[in-house]
Scaffold this motif. Structure first.
Motif, PDB file in Angstrom:
ATOM      1  N   SER A  66      31.306  26.091  25.254  1.00  0.00           N
ATOM      2  CA  SER A  66      32.420  25.705  26.122  1.00  0.00           C
ATOM      3  C   SER A  66      33.673  26.457  25.688  1.00  0.00           C
ATOM      4  N   VAL A  67      34.529  26.812  26.662  1.00  0.00           N
ATOM      5  CA  VAL A  67      35.687  27.668  26.374  1.00  0.00           C
ATOM      6  C   VAL A  67      36.956  27.026  26.917  1.00  0.00           C
ATOM      7  N   ILE A  68      37.994  26.999  26.068  1.00  0.00           N
ATOM      8  CA  ILE A  68      39.342  26.589  26.491  1.00  0.00           C
ATOM      9  C   ILE A  68      40.167  27.864  26.648  1.00  0.00           C
ATOM     10  N   ILE A  69      40.562  28.185  27.861  1.00  0.00           N
ATOM     11  CA  ILE A  69      41.397  29.365  28.105  1.00  0.00           C
ATOM     12  C   ILE A  69      42.859  28.939  28.029  1.00  0.00           C
ATOM     13  N   GLN A  70      43.644  29.658  27.244  1.00  0.00           N
ATOM     14  CA  GLN A  70      45.034  29.265  27.057  1.00  0.00           C
ATOM     15  C   GLN A  70      45.941  30.482  26.992  1.00  0.00           C
ATOM     16  N   ASP A  71      47.201  30.264  27.359  1.00  0.00           N
ATOM     17  CA  ASP A  71      48.279  31.185  27.062  1.00  0.00           C
ATOM     18  C   ASP A  71      49.481  30.340  26.664  1.00  0.00           C
ATOM     19  N   ALA A  72      50.636  30.938  26.546  1.00  0.00           N
ATOM     20  CA  ALA A  72      51.788  30.230  25.975  1.00  0.00           C
ATOM     21  C   ALA A  72      52.061  28.902  26.667  1.00  0.00           C
ATOM     22  N   ASP A  73      52.172  28.909  28.000  1.00  0.00           N
ATOM     23  CA  ASP A  73      52.462  27.664  28.720  1.00  0.00           C
ATOM     24  C   ASP A  73      51.317  27.214  29.610  1.00  0.00           C
ATOM     25  N   GLY A  74      50.197  27.936  29.591  1.00  0.00           N
ATOM     26  CA  GLY A  74      49.032  27.517  30.365  1.00  0.00           C
ATOM     27  C   GLY A  74      49.207  27.600  31.862  1.00  0.00           C
ATOM     28  N   ARG A  75      50.126  28.459  32.329  1.00  0.00           N
ATOM     29  CA  ARG A  75      50.435  28.475  33.763  1.00  0.00           C
ATOM     30  C   ARG A  75      50.442  29.873  34.362  1.00  0.00           C
ATOM     31  N   ASN A  76      50.076  30.883  33.588  1.00  0.00           N
ATOM     32  CA  ASN A  76      50.165  32.248  34.106  1.00  0.00           C
ATOM     33  C   ASN A  76      48.824  32.964  34.005  1.00  0.00           C
ATOM     34  N   PHE A  77      48.644  33.829  33.022  1.00  0.00           N
ATOM     35  CA  PHE A  77      47.391  34.575  32.921  1.00  0.00           C
ATOM     36  C   PHE A  77      46.196  33.670  32.647  1.00  0.00           C
ATOM     37  N   SER A  78      46.419  32.529  32.031  1.00  0.00           N
ATOM     38  CA  SER A  78      45.300  31.615  31.782  1.00  0.00           C
ATOM     39  C   SER A  78      44.700  31.120  33.097  1.00  0.00           C
ATOM     40  N   ILE A  79      45.543  30.879  34.106  1.00  0.00           N
ATOM     41  CA  ILE A  79      45.042  30.467  35.424  1.00  0.00           C
ATOM     42  C   ILE A  79      44.307  31.619  36.085  1.00  0.00           C
ATOM     43  N   LEU A  80      44.848  32.813  35.968  1.00  0.00           N
ATOM     44  CA  LEU A  80      44.218  33.990  36.576  1.00  0.00           C
ATOM     45  C   LEU A  80      42.827  34.227  35.984  1.00  0.00           C
ATOM     46  N   ILE A  81      42.725  34.250  34.666  1.00  0.00           N
ATOM     47  CA  ILE A  81      41.438  34.550  34.010  1.00  0.00           C
ATOM     48  C   ILE A  81      40.420  33.447  34.288  1.00  0.00           C
ATOM     49  N   SER A  82      40.834  32.190  34.189  1.00  0.00           N
ATOM     50  CA  SER A  82      39.892  31.088  34.435  1.00  0.00           C
ATOM     51  C   SER A  82      39.385  31.103  35.871  1.00  0.00           C
ATOM     52  N   SER A  83      40.222  31.522  36.821  1.00  0.00           N
ATOM     53  CA  SER A  83      39.781  31.620  38.213  1.00  0.00           C
ATOM     54  C   SER A  83      38.750  32.732  38.385  1.00  0.00           C
ATOM     55  N   LEU A  84      38.976  33.862  37.728  1.00  0.00           N
ATOM     56  CA  LEU A  84      38.001  34.955  37.789  1.00  0.00           C
ATOM     57  C   LEU A  84      36.663  34.535  37.186  1.00  0.00           C
ATOM     58  N   VAL A  85      36.707  33.790  36.104  1.00  0.00           N
ATOM     59  CA  VAL A  85      35.475  33.307  35.472  1.00  0.00           C
ATOM     60  C   VAL A  85      34.667  32.475  36.464  1.00  0.00           C
ATOM     61  N   GLN A  86      35.337  31.613  37.205  1.00  0.00           N
ATOM     62  CA  GLN A  86      34.628  30.761  38.161  1.00  0.00           C
ATOM     63  C   GLN A  86      34.071  31.555  39.333  1.00  0.00           C
ATOM     64  N   VAL A  87      34.781  32.608  39.764  1.00  0.00           N
ATOM     65  CA  VAL A  87      34.251  33.478  40.819  1.00  0.00           C
ATOM     66  C   VAL A  87      32.977  34.170  40.343  1.00  0.00           C
ATOM     67  N   LEU A  88      32.942  34.574  39.078  1.00  0.00           N
ATOM     68  CA  LEU A  88      31.768  35.258  38.534  1.00  0.00           C
ATOM     69  C   LEU A  88      30.594  34.310  38.322  1.00  0.00           C
ATOM     70  N   LEU A  89      30.886  33.050  38.001  1.00  0.00           N
ATOM     71  CA  LEU A  89      29.825  32.099  37.656  1.00  0.00           C
ATOM     72  C   LEU A  89      29.304  31.291  38.832  1.00  0.00           C
ATOM     73  N   ASP A  90      30.130  31.080  39.844  1.00  0.00           N
ATOM     74  CA  ASP A  90      29.803  30.101  40.881  1.00  0.00           C
ATOM     75  C   ASP A  90      29.855  30.721  42.278  1.00  0.00           C
ATOM     76  N   PRO A  91      28.707  30.843  42.973  1.00  0.00           N
ATOM     77  CA  PRO A  91      28.691  31.420  44.328  1.00  0.00           C
ATOM     78  C   PRO A  91      29.565  30.668  45.323  1.00  0.00           C
TER      79      PRO A  91
END
Length: 693
Positions: free
Chosen positions: A380-405
């Motif tokens: 399990s992975v916790i994706i984080q950045d300084a305030d959890g509202r910028n690149f962390s949202i972008l990367i976590s969204s890409l992960v879900q696009v790759l994992l979930d049809p």
């Protein structure tokens, strides 16, 4: 000012309404007769018409006089210019918040100067041309040589005043929403998951088969725990609210890890959080109690690990990302034919120097790293950045696009944006630059909190994945462009606020329109399917229907649409990533126009027609195979389709056929229906969501 005659006023308003498409609540604030120049024309050819400035947009409508296009003798590039400056559209539609920069041009003094955002002194009468550069990479000039001085002054002032409003409530979205719901028969229904109620989260947990291990908590009710998180958050079922509150204190602004996605088979999960608070950074890291509870949610035997991925160490700063787009803009926006030729030899190197493609590669690399941790290491992975509202949202969204049809479909991408961008507190207003922000170029990269193209970068990353896996996405690149257009327009609540707390406060006494309701209500189904659907979607599956191997068919059936099974692993090599021509160059004039369209559009039309034919032939071949099989087993007597569908020996094949949309031969759909085709071409050549109504 004396009131105008009522009948005259009504007549003028009616003329304006006919001349320019208008939204409910939209009013004309200024207008003038102008000449519209294309960026490639060098002011040698253009269109005469009327410029309208409303409380929502800058609009231009041509007078329709063909003689108005040739204004003066063309330069030495005459032959090419005549091809490049032909404008196939009848009008411009530029929402005020889409404007990036405004320049005043003086033809008499050969001067051009940048006009500051708001509240600046009046432009002198020497400047007779206004040049508008937009966030969607257009450059248009309007010449006021035929307008009265008062009209010119009024247009300049109103554009600058409304381009960057000071408060979000000054945006046209509030006037539009008020008038839409006033005229609507029913404002209670919604056709999308807002993720502002418990049921939406529970349905998502059920879809991913993790309802037993995760629960929906209302501990953030009234945003008492964290101002930037939604009121409802998903947390491990084994953690009570008191423990959650204690854990939250370990993170910046109490923005603790919240659940985003789980693998239905292994139970490994994806979470989003801010960085640890300054006190906690001195300790071992994430609270042990939290890590243990997340790991306990995993179901695969032997996998009980949780790790964190701090994306801020690899991603650029917000200021660096903004700089990349600005450099790319200089290469993609053409102001004149002379500038076009002068930069021709250095164009590729300037694109590379912008670093935009490298930013895409970085984000995809990070997403792939997380995917491999979850799929290969069962972590399990916790994706984080300084305030959890910028690149962390972008990367976590890409992960879900790759994992979930599911997130590669229209409804899925819509749900992903709503679930992880809107409700998780992505600061849309700041990052899109909807409101006036005092310029502070000296601010440090670490403290910069202004406009930055994160949402555009995310959609560009999705576009790169779509290019590499065209059969895996239900939507096409035009749907992604539509999302960008909607975000820049400031017309919808979806992309208007910086957090759910701000949304709730400012909409208590106002009703706004969401992007999803607007699309479903205003774009006809046929037009939506034609322009925004990917004709190659699930082409692999339709090919598998024709296989004789029943075992292969069963394998296809069992894996279809399951999250965590159909995983995409795109290449992140720079040679496999491309500049997004469909977005960055969509306004660039072409010499290969055909009825207002480029070669790419014609190819897409042909592709759709070919796909209809392929599907028809596949269905027909499958029917003939069934009939031949039945004839051999029943002494040559052919059975009807209804009897065949009941045959247990062919149930797998028939169910697959039934599940897939039936296709029939309809050659007139594209070859004979000229009105339909011309409508499609007009949309694609001047694609903007307003033109889809």
């Amino acid at each position: 000012m004396a009131a105008r005659n009522a009948s005259t006023k009504k007549t003028e308003e009616k003329i304006e309404e006919l001349a320019m498409p208008m939204f409910l609540g939209e009013i004309v604030l200024a207008k003038a007769n102008v000449i519209r120049y294309d960026s490639m024309s060098n002011r040698s050819c253009g269109a005469v018409g009327t410029l309208f400035i409303t409380n929502f947009k800058v609009g231009f409508t041509s007078s329709g006089n063909p003689e108005s296009h040739e204004l003066k003798k063309v330069s030495s590039f005459a032959g090419l210019e005549k091809l490049l400056c032909v404008d196939q559209t009848d009008y411009d539609l530029i929402p005020l918040t889409v404007i990036h920069q405004v320049y005043a041009v003086s033809t008499s003094k050969q001067k051009r100067k940048k006009v500051k955002h708001v509240h600046k002194k009046e432009i002198s009468s020497d400047y007779d041309i206004i040049e508008i550069e937009t966030k969607d990479f257009r450059v248009i000039q309007y010449d006021f040589k035929f307008a009265r001085q008062q009209e010119r002054r009024s247009c300049f002032q109103i554009i600058m005043h409304h381009m960057y409003p000071t408060f979000v409530t000054n945006l046209f979205a509030f006037d539009y929403g008020k008038n839409v719901w006033k005229s609507a028969n029913d404002s209670s229904g919604r056709a999308f998951s807002s993720f502002r109620n418990k049921k939406d989260y529970e349905m998502n947990l059920s879809r991913l088969r993790c309802s037993e291990n995760w629960r929906v908590s209302s501990i953030n009710s009234n945003f008492a725990l964290c101002k930037s998180l939604p009121e409802l958050i998903v947390c491990p079922a084994s953690l009570d609210d008191k423990s959650i509150e204690k854990i939250a204190s370990s993170y910046e602004q109490n923005r603790l890890p919240v659940w985003l996605w789980s693998d239905p088979i292994s139970g490994v999960s994806l979470l989003l959080s801010a960085g640890l608070s300054s006190d906690e950074k001195k300790t071992e890291g994430h609270p042990t109690e939290l890590l243990n509870n997340i790991s306990s949610c995993q179901t695969k035997e032997g996998s009980s690990k949780t790790t964190s991925c701090d994306v801020s160490t690899s991603c650029p700063s917000l200021k660096e990302l903004k700089h990349s787009l600005n450099v790319l803009r200089k290469s993609c926006v053409v102001r004149s034919i002379k500038a076009f030729w002068s930069t021709d030899t250095t164009w590729l190197s300037s694109i590379e120097d912008s670093g935009w493609i490298q930013r895409i590669a970085t984000c995809l690399d990070l997403a792939l790293r997380v995917v491999k941790l979850m799929k290969d290491a069962h972590t399990s992975v916790i994706i984080q950045d300084a305030d959890g509202r910028n690149f962390s949202i972008l990367i976590s969204s890409l992960v879900q696009v790759l994992l979930d049809p599911y997130y590669r479909t229209h409804l899925g991408l819509q749900a992903l944006i709503q679930k992880d961008w809107v409700t998780k507190g992505f600061p849309f207003s700041k990052r899109l630059g909807n409101l006036y922000q005092p310029q502070n170029e000296n601010s440090k990269e670490q403290t910069f909190d202004g406009e930055s193209p994160l949402f555009l970068l995310f959609l560009d990353c999705v576009h790169q994945i779509l290019r590499q896996y065209p059969q895996k996405f239900e939507f096409n690149e035009q749907f992604l462009i539509l999302m960008i257009d909607c975000s820049y327009s400031s017309l919808f609540e979806t992309f208007l606020f910086d957090s759910e707390a701000e949304w709730k406060t400012l909409t208590e006494k106002a009703q706004l329109v969401t992007t999803w309701d607007f699309i479903s209500t205003n774009i006809p189904t046929l037009k939506f399917n034609t322009v925004l659907n990917n004709p190659a979607y699930k082409l692999e599956e339709s090919d598998n229907v024709l296989l004789d191997d029943q075992e292969s068919l069963s394998s296809v059936n069992s894996s279809e649409g399951q999250a965590g099974i159909d995983v995409l692993l795109p290449s992140t090599s720079l040679s496999d990533l491309h500049v997004w021509n469909g977005f960055f160059f969509r306004w660039f004039p072409r010499t290969d126009r055909h009825k207002g369209s480029s070669v790419e559009v014609m190819l897409q039309l042909q592709q759709r027609q070919f796909m209809e034919e392929v599907h028809y032939l596949q269905d027909r071949l499958l029917q003939l195979q069934h009939m031949t099989s039945s004839a051999s087993t029943k002494g040559g007597h052919f059975r009807t389709a209804s009897v065949l569908s009941a045959d247990s020996s062919t149930s797998n094949r028939t169910n697959t056929l039934t599940r897939r949309k039936k296709h029939t031969r309809n050659t007139s759909k594209f070859t004979h229906n000229e009105e339909f085709r011309d409508d499609f071409l007009q949309l694609m050549s001047g694609f903007y969501f307003l033109k889809m109504l």
